[in-house]
Design an enzyme around this catalytic site. Structure first.
Site, PDB file in Angstrom:
ATOM      1  N   SER A  64       0.873  -1.177   0.000  1.00  9.96           N
ATOM      2  CA  SER A  64       0.000   0.000   0.000  1.00  9.96           C
ATOM      3  C   SER A  64       0.906   1.222   0.000  1.00  9.96           C
ATOM      4  CB  SER A  64      -0.850  -0.014   1.281  1.00  9.96           C
ATOM      5  OG  SER A  64      -1.384   1.265   1.554  1.00  9.96           O
ATOM      6  N   TYR A  77      -2.281  -0.726  10.631  1.00  9.32           N
ATOM      7  CA  TYR A  77      -2.313  -1.044   9.194  1.00  9.32           C
ATOM      8  C   TYR A  77      -0.989  -0.634   8.559  1.00  9.32           C
ATOM      9  CZ  TYR A  77      -4.034  -1.221   4.364  1.00  9.32           C
ATOM     10  OH  TYR A  77      -4.198  -1.508   3.022  1.00  9.32           O
TER      11      TYR A  77
HETATM   12  N1  LIG Z   1      -8.578  -0.461  -1.023  1.00  6.57           N
HETATM   13  C1  LIG Z   1      -7.505   0.295  -0.833  1.00  6.57           C
HETATM   14  O1  LIG Z   1      -7.585   1.534  -0.705  1.00  6.57           O
HETATM   15  C2  LIG Z   1      -6.159  -0.332  -0.789  1.00  6.57           C
HETATM   16  C3  LIG Z   1      -5.993  -1.680  -0.551  1.00  6.57           C
HETATM   17  N2  LIG Z   1      -4.731  -2.206  -0.491  1.00  6.57           N
HETATM   18  C4  LIG Z   1      -4.511  -3.612  -0.235  1.00  6.57           C
HETATM   19  O2  LIG Z   1      -5.088  -4.353  -1.299  1.00  6.57           O
HETATM   20  C5  LIG Z   1      -5.381  -5.675  -0.864  1.00  6.57           C
HETATM   21  C6  LIG Z   1      -6.759  -6.038  -1.295  1.00  6.57           C
HETATM   22  O3  LIG Z   1      -7.668  -5.208  -0.561  1.00  6.57           O
HETATM   23  P1  LIG Z   1      -9.048  -4.670  -1.136  1.00  6.57           P
HETATM   24  O4  LIG Z   1      -9.384  -5.336  -2.422  1.00  6.57           O
HETATM   25  O5  LIG Z   1      -9.029  -3.217  -1.053  1.00  6.57           O
HETATM   26  O6  LIG Z   1      -9.986  -5.168   0.020  1.00  6.57           O
HETATM   27  P2  LIG Z   1     -11.328  -6.031   0.003  1.00  6.57           P
HETATM   28  O7  LIG Z   1     -11.804  -6.032   1.416  1.00  6.57           O
HETATM   29  O8  LIG Z   1     -12.223  -5.526  -1.049  1.00  6.57           O
HETATM   30  O9  LIG Z   1     -10.792  -7.464  -0.400  1.00  6.57           O
HETATM   31  C7  LIG Z   1     -10.001  -8.209   0.489  1.00  6.57           C
HETATM   32  C8  LIG Z   1      -9.915  -9.634   0.013  1.00  6.57           C
HETATM   33  O10 LIG Z   1      -9.209 -10.365   1.007  1.00  6.57           O
HETATM   34  C9  LIG Z   1      -9.903 -11.584   1.238  1.00  6.57           C
HETATM   35  N3  LIG Z   1      -9.711 -12.019   2.624  1.00  6.57           N
HETATM   36  C10 LIG Z   1     -10.063 -11.343   3.735  1.00  6.57           C
HETATM   37  N4  LIG Z   1      -9.731 -12.063   4.829  1.00  6.57           N
HETATM   38  C11 LIG Z   1      -9.160 -13.212   4.390  1.00  6.57           C
HETATM   39  C12 LIG Z   1      -8.613 -14.357   5.036  1.00  6.57           C
HETATM   40  N5  LIG Z   1      -8.571 -14.441   6.370  1.00  6.57           N
HETATM   41  N6  LIG Z   1      -8.112 -15.343   4.266  1.00  6.57           N
HETATM   42  C13 LIG Z   1      -8.120 -15.241   2.913  1.00  6.57           C
HETATM   43  N7  LIG Z   1      -8.647 -14.191   2.256  1.00  6.57           N
HETATM   44  C14 LIG Z   1      -9.147 -13.186   2.992  1.00  6.57           C
HETATM   45  C15 LIG Z   1     -11.375 -11.262   0.988  1.00  6.57           C
HETATM   46  O11 LIG Z   1     -12.099 -12.432   0.675  1.00  6.57           O
HETATM   47  C16 LIG Z   1     -11.282 -10.305  -0.184  1.00  6.57           C
HETATM   48  O12 LIG Z   1     -11.263 -11.002  -1.404  1.00  6.57           O
HETATM   49  C17 LIG Z   1      -5.166  -5.661   0.659  1.00  6.57           C
HETATM   50  O13 LIG Z   1      -3.911  -6.227   0.946  1.00  6.57           O
HETATM   51  C18 LIG Z   1      -5.175  -4.178   0.996  1.00  6.57           C
HETATM   52  O14 LIG Z   1      -4.465  -3.920   2.169  1.00  6.57           O
HETATM   53  C19 LIG Z   1      -3.628  -1.431  -0.739  1.00  6.57           C
HETATM   54  C20 LIG Z   1      -3.746  -0.110  -0.993  1.00  6.57           C
HETATM   55  C21 LIG Z   1      -5.011   0.552  -1.035  1.00  6.57           C
HETATM   56  C1  LIG Z   2      -8.753   4.437   3.282  1.00  7.60           C
HETATM   57  C2  LIG Z   2      -8.471   3.066   3.652  1.00  7.60           C
HETATM   58  C3  LIG Z   2      -8.256   2.174   2.531  1.00  7.60           C
HETATM   59  C4  LIG Z   2      -7.132   1.580   2.220  1.00  7.60           C
HETATM   60  C5  LIG Z   2      -5.939   1.644   2.997  1.00  7.60           C
HETATM   61  C6  LIG Z   2      -4.745   1.740   2.145  1.00  7.60           C
HETATM   62  O1  LIG Z   2      -4.134   0.742   1.838  1.00  7.60           O
HETATM   63  C7  LIG Z   2      -4.265   3.001   1.756  1.00  7.60           C
HETATM   64  C8  LIG Z   2      -4.747   4.112   2.275  1.00  7.60           C
HETATM   65  C9  LIG Z   2      -4.119   5.359   1.943  1.00  7.60           C
HETATM   66  C10 LIG Z   2      -4.485   6.528   2.414  1.00  7.60           C
HETATM   67  C11 LIG Z   2      -5.609   6.717   3.252  1.00  7.60           C
HETATM   68  C12 LIG Z   2      -5.926   7.961   3.558  1.00  7.60           C
HETATM   69  C13 LIG Z   2      -7.120   8.254   4.296  1.00  7.60           C
HETATM   70  C14 LIG Z   2      -7.378   9.505   4.580  1.00  7.60           C
HETATM   71  C15 LIG Z   2      -8.643   9.925   5.208  1.00  7.60           C
HETATM   72  O2  LIG Z   2      -8.747   9.591   6.535  1.00  7.60           O
HETATM   73  C16 LIG Z   2      -8.825  11.396   5.058  1.00  7.60           C
HETATM   74  O3  LIG Z   2      -7.914  12.052   5.866  1.00  7.60           O
HETATM   75  C17 LIG Z   2      -8.666  11.843   3.617  1.00  7.60           C
HETATM   76  C18 LIG Z   2      -9.436  13.091   3.480  1.00  7.60           C
HETATM   77  C19 LIG Z   2      -9.255  13.930   2.546  1.00  7.60           C
HETATM   78  C20 LIG Z   2      -8.177  13.820   1.546  1.00  7.60           C
HETATM   79  C21 LIG Z   2      -8.234  14.976   0.651  1.00  7.60           C
HETATM   80  C22 LIG Z   2      -6.842  15.245   0.165  1.00  7.60           C
HETATM   81  O4  LIG Z   2      -5.971  15.519   0.998  1.00  7.60           O
HETATM   82  O5  LIG Z   2      -6.610  15.157  -1.043  1.00  7.60           O
END
Ligand SMILES: NC(=O)C1=CN([C@@H]2O[C@H](COP(=O)(O)OP(=O)(O)OC[C@H]3O[C@@H](n4cnc5c(N)ncnc54)[C@H](O)[C@@H]3O)[C@@H](O)[C@H]2O)C=CC1
Ligand SMILES: CC/C=C\CC(=O)/C=C/C=C\C=C\C=C\[C@@H](O)[C@@H](O)C/C=C\CCC(=O)O
Length: 183
Positions: A64, A77
């Site tokens: 991430s 996290y």
């Molecule tokens: N959504 C975001 O903003 C971001 C997400 N990520 C990372 O991307 C990856 C995927 O997350 P998302 O698709 O966003 O989340 P999501 O919640 O939509 O998907 C998570 C996936 O993990 C699986 N999962 C959850 N618990 C599990 C377990 N105990 N065993 C096996 N599988 C399990 C779920 O079935 C689901 O397919 C994660 O590692 C997350 O940290 C990274 C950066 C940003």
């Molecule tokens: C948000 C959780 C989902 C995924 C986690 C992950 O892997 C990466 C997250 C990265 C950044 C998360 C930032 C979250 C921020 C919020 O709590 C607010 O503070 C953002 C609010 C406004 C942003 C506007 C701006 O500054 O552009």
């Protein structure tokens, strides 16, 4: 993993993608985000390694942007994702890598529109702001494909946001080279 290995005989790509976010009930988060990623990587490494009769392969871990920076709202996290990032790039540095044929890389997307983001949104009152900065999953897929198209991706840390999809350069001060992409 064993079922996949038995059915397909050879696994060329392992993606440790599962992850979750909960700063309160946090121990399962460490288990999934970090421990499972390490376990999955080690299983795949053993299976793929040319030293064990495998034919090499790629391991891509989903990190991430919070694996690259600190963020006060999500300390646990962040800690797990810094662990994923460091584990992945440390594995990539291992001097055995030419012998094993196993390459390691990670992707570091910024906030992405998924269930994880939506569950986080429910805990804060900034849904619209988060929605405004979030990227679609297709953007992450583009970054992922960029890694797959490279014949040598070992050590890559790919940052992905709305505007950028670029490799991070970490300084291994005095201990080794700075990673640069090679095609
Ligand atoms: N959504 C975001 O903003 C971001 C997400 N990520 C990372 O991307 C990856 C995927 O997350 P998302 O698709 O966003 O989340 P999501 O919640 O939509 O998907 C998570 C996936 O993990 C699986 N999962 C959850 N618990 C599990 C377990 N105990 N065993 C096996 N599988 C399990 C779920 O079935 C689901 O397919 C994660 O590692 C997350 O940290 C990274 C950066 C940003
Ligand atoms: C948000 C959780 C989902 C995924 C986690 C992950 O892997 C990466 C997250 C990265 C950044 C998360 C930032 C979250 C921020 C919020 O709590 C607010 O503070 C953002 C609010 C406004 C942003 C506007 C701006 O500054 O552009």
């Amino acid at each position: 993993f064993q079922t996949a290995a038995d059915e397909s005989k050879q696994i060329d790509l392992m993606v440790n993608n599962a992850g979750t976010l909960n700063e309160y009930d946090w121990e399962p988060v460490v288990q999934l985000n970090l421990v499972a990623c390490v376990r999955g990587s080690k299983l795949a490494m053993k299976h793929m390694s040319k030293k064990n009769g495998g034919r090499g392969g790629r391991i891509i871990n989903t990190c991430s942007d919070l694996g690259l920076i600190d963020f006060h709202q999500l300390p646990l996290y962040c800690a797990t994702k810094h662990g994923v990032r460091s584990f992945t790039s440390s594995m990539a540095l291992h001097p055995d890598k030419e012998l094993t044929g196993v390459q390691f890389a990670c992707i570091c997307p910024s906030v992405t529109r998924t269930d994880l983001m939506r569950s986080y949104n429910e805990t804060i009152s900034m849904a619209e702001d988060l929605e405004a900065i979030a990227i679609p999953t297709s953007r992450v897929a583009e970054g992922f494909l960029k890694l797959l198209r490279m014949s040598r991706m070992n050590g890559a840390i790919l940052y992905i946001d709305k505007l950028k999809c670029e490799f991070c350069k970490l300084e291994y001060v005095g201990l080794g080279p700075v990673w640069t992409p090679q095609q």
